[in-house]
Scaffold this motif. Structure first.
Motif, short mmCIF file in Angstrom:
data_model
loop_
_atom_site.label_atom_id
_atom_site.label_comp_id
_atom_site.label_asym_id
_atom_site.label_seq_id
_atom_site.Cartn_x
_atom_site.Cartn_y
_atom_site.Cartn_z
N GLU A 84 40.97 22.94 11.58
CA GLU A 84 40.91 22.96 10.04
C GLU A 84 39.90 22.56 9.33
OE1 GLU A 84 44.73 22.62 8.44
OE2 GLU A 84 45.66 24.47 9.45
N ARG A 85 39.39 21.34 9.99
CA ARG A 85 38.31 20.40 9.37
C ARG A 85 36.97 21.31 9.79
NH1 ARG A 85 39.07 14.36 11.81
NH2 ARG A 85 40.78 13.63 10.17
N GLU A 86 36.75 22.11 11.00
CA GLU A 86 35.45 22.80 11.15
C GLU A 86 35.51 24.23 10.07
OE1 GLU A 86 36.02 23.57 15.25
OE2 GLU A 86 35.35 21.57 15.98
N ASN A 87 36.63 24.75 9.94
CA ASN A 87 36.51 26.11 9.30
C ASN A 87 36.93 25.53 7.50
OD1 ASN A 87 39.52 25.49 8.68
ND2 ASN A 87 39.75 27.07 10.52
N ARG A 88 36.89 24.21 7.27
CA ARG A 88 36.95 23.89 5.95
C ARG A 88 38.44 24.06 5.09
NH1 ARG A 88 33.34 20.20 4.98
NH2 ARG A 88 33.61 20.44 2.81
N THR A 89 39.41 24.36 6.00
CA THR A 89 40.58 24.49 5.61
C THR A 89 41.05 22.98 5.10
OG1 THR A 89 41.00 26.35 6.84
CG2 THR A 89 43.09 25.35 6.12
N TYR A 90 40.92 21.90 5.92
CA TYR A 90 41.29 20.83 5.63
C TYR A 90 40.75 20.24 4.29
CZ TYR A 90 41.92 15.54 6.40
OH TYR A 90 42.18 14.34 6.29
N ALA A 91 39.62 20.56 4.03
CA ALA A 91 39.01 20.12 2.91
C ALA A 91 39.74 20.68 1.61
CB ALA A 91 37.32 20.36 2.81
N ARG A 92 39.98 22.11 1.92
CA ARG A 92 40.55 22.72 0.87
C ARG A 92 42.05 22.18 0.36
NH1 ARG A 92 37.81 27.32 3.12
NH2 ARG A 92 39.74 27.96 4.35
N VAL A 93 42.85 21.98 1.53
CA VAL A 93 44.08 21.42 1.60
C VAL A 93 44.26 20.16 0.73
CG1 VAL A 93 46.15 20.55 2.83
CG2 VAL A 93 45.05 22.77 3.44
N LEU A 94 43.35 19.33 1.23
CA LEU A 94 43.15 18.00 0.47
C LEU A 94 42.86 17.98 -0.96
CD1 LEU A 94 42.10 15.48 3.17
CD2 LEU A 94 44.18 16.05 2.54
N GLY A 95 42.03 19.14 -1.39
CA GLY A 95 41.78 19.54 -2.80
C GLY A 95 43.16 19.68 -3.74
N ALA A 103 35.18 17.20 16.67
CA ALA A 103 35.16 18.58 17.07
C ALA A 103 36.22 18.94 18.03
CB ALA A 103 33.79 18.99 17.52
N ALA A 104 36.72 20.03 17.72
CA ALA A 104 38.12 20.51 18.71
C ALA A 104 37.34 20.65 20.26
CB ALA A 104 38.62 21.78 18.18
N MET A 105 36.23 21.22 20.28
CA MET A 105 35.53 21.22 21.75
C MET A 105 35.53 19.88 22.48
SD MET A 105 35.40 24.31 22.72
CE MET A 105 34.06 24.14 24.17
N LYS A 106 35.00 18.91 21.69
CA LYS A 106 34.92 17.49 22.42
C LYS A 106 36.21 16.86 22.66
CE LYS A 106 30.70 16.30 20.01
NZ LYS A 106 29.80 15.31 18.79
#
Length: 381
Positions: A209-220, A290-293
């Motif tokens: 969700e950080r990578e697809n910007r959902t995290y930023a929108r939720v914290l908004g 990153a999720a892959m890392k």
């Protein structure tokens, strides 16, 4: 609290719609139990095929020693020549061979028998039982030889008395639960690995969700980062409890595997381990961007530590140095607690194991919290 519940419901809806969820969280526990059953089930004691090579032909004492082996339970004895017995062992026709050397009977009569050679490619699992029983018989006859010294008549009288002596024993049958305990303990080992991987997958949802910007929108919204992280922890805990429930139901009802102690004790032992798995996954997630890392790092941690802790193979089969290394990982303390309860230990005796698991969880949680706090300060600056 309402925000936390809302995020939990959203994550659960997203997970349930995924095929990976049903495969990893529902099917994998059943596969793990089935794999343990196939590897460790049906371990009834089989008859050992022992070949006897008598290079002391004509000696009554040597023939009697071979006859003693033939009278043992779970052993089938056959006579062979020295030239072909090793080939028969290599081909699998024999499990082991017992070679009586020349003049063995004469040395046994004097009380100084030469060494008997036991040959096997299957190791101590076969030779240990044969060597234990045969060496006890030889020691008894050698003791008679030393006591009689040069008096043949005394030796014959003592030897005949020994052969005719019979013990009066009262026998009672008990169920052998060692195989069942070994199977259930290995099942818990596989389950421990699955719990770590499942917790890692759920924790990685934060990074996705950080990578697809959902995290930023939720914290908004009015939702705080603490509520967001707490919702992931609670979702993780609920799903892992469901996974444990499925695994134990399959183990008990489908395969009839009994852990050897009450199920409620096993659930209590697994709860601090679940918390440890969640804390470890969040510690990794907090230190990667990153999720892959995160997935690569989690694989690098989970697989080697599970191997060294005895989740994949019984730790008793590993060298002592590896066993000491395994004590550094939480999987070891989970399996050791299960093993002690199977051995009849009271539940308070494994409280130290639970405390160690809780300490692992606390240490990983503090590492994750410290990294989250550091990132927030960096973002503010």
């Amino acid at each position: 609290m309402r925000d936390t519940v809302w995020i939990m419901r959203r994550w659960l809806r997203t997970s349930v719609r995924s095929v990976k969820f049903w495969l990893l969280f529902i099917a994998m526990p059943s596969i793990a139990v089935g794999l343990s059953y196939l590897l460790h089930g049906g371990t009834e004691q089989a008859e050992l095929r022992i070949g006897v090579v008598n290079m002391d032909d004509g000696s009554r004492l040597t023939a009697d020693a071979a006859g003693y082996l033939a009278r043992l339970k779970q052993i089938k004895v056959s006579e062979h020549e020295a030239a072909d017995v090793r080939q028969r062992i290599a081909s699998g026709e024999l499990d082991a061979a017992v070679l009586f050397p020349e003049r063995f009977g004469e040395g046994l009569r004097r009380g100084e028998p030469p060494a008997v050679e036991i040959v096997s490619i299957r190791g101590a699992s076969v030779t240990g039982y044969v060597e234990l029983m045969l060496s006890g018989y030889i020691r008894n006859i050698a003791a008679i030889g030393r006591a009689a010294q040069d008096d043949d008549r005394l030796f014959e009288r003592l030897y005949a008395s020994h052969e005719a002596f019979r013990y009066d024993l009262s026998a009672a049958s008990i169920d052998d639960v060692s195989g069942q305990n070994r199977m259930s303990r290995q099942t818990i080992g596989y389950l421990a690995i699955i719990l770590l991987f499942c917790s890692a997958q759920l924790s990685n949802l934060i990074l996705h969700e950080r990578e697809n910007r959902t995290y930023a929108r939720v914290l908004g919204t009015p939702i705080s980062p603490v509520s967001y992280t707490l919702s992931n922890i609670l979702t993780n805990f609920m799903v892992l409890l469901l996974l444990v429930g499925v695994a134990l139901a399959v183990m008990k009802l489908a395969f009839g595997i009994d852990p050897g102690f009450p199920i409620w004790m096993l659930l209590i032992v697994l709860v601090p381990y679940i918390l440890t798995a969640i804390a470890m996954s969040h510690a990794v997630t907090a230190h990667t961007d990153a999720a892959m890392k995160a997935s690569a790092l989690q694989n690098l941690i989970i697989i080697p530590t599970s191997l060294l802790a005895g989740c994949m193979f019984p730790i008793e089969t590993m060298p002592e140095s590896v066993q000491r290394i395994g004590k550094l990982f939480p999987q070891h303390w989970l399996l050791d607690a299960v093993g002690r309860l199977q051995s009849g230990a009271a539940f308070p005796e494994v409280m130290a194991h639970l405390a160690i698991l809780a300490a692992f969880a606390l240490a990983c949680a503090l590492a994750a919290a410290f990294e989250h706090a550091r990132r927030r300060e960096t973002t503010i600056i």
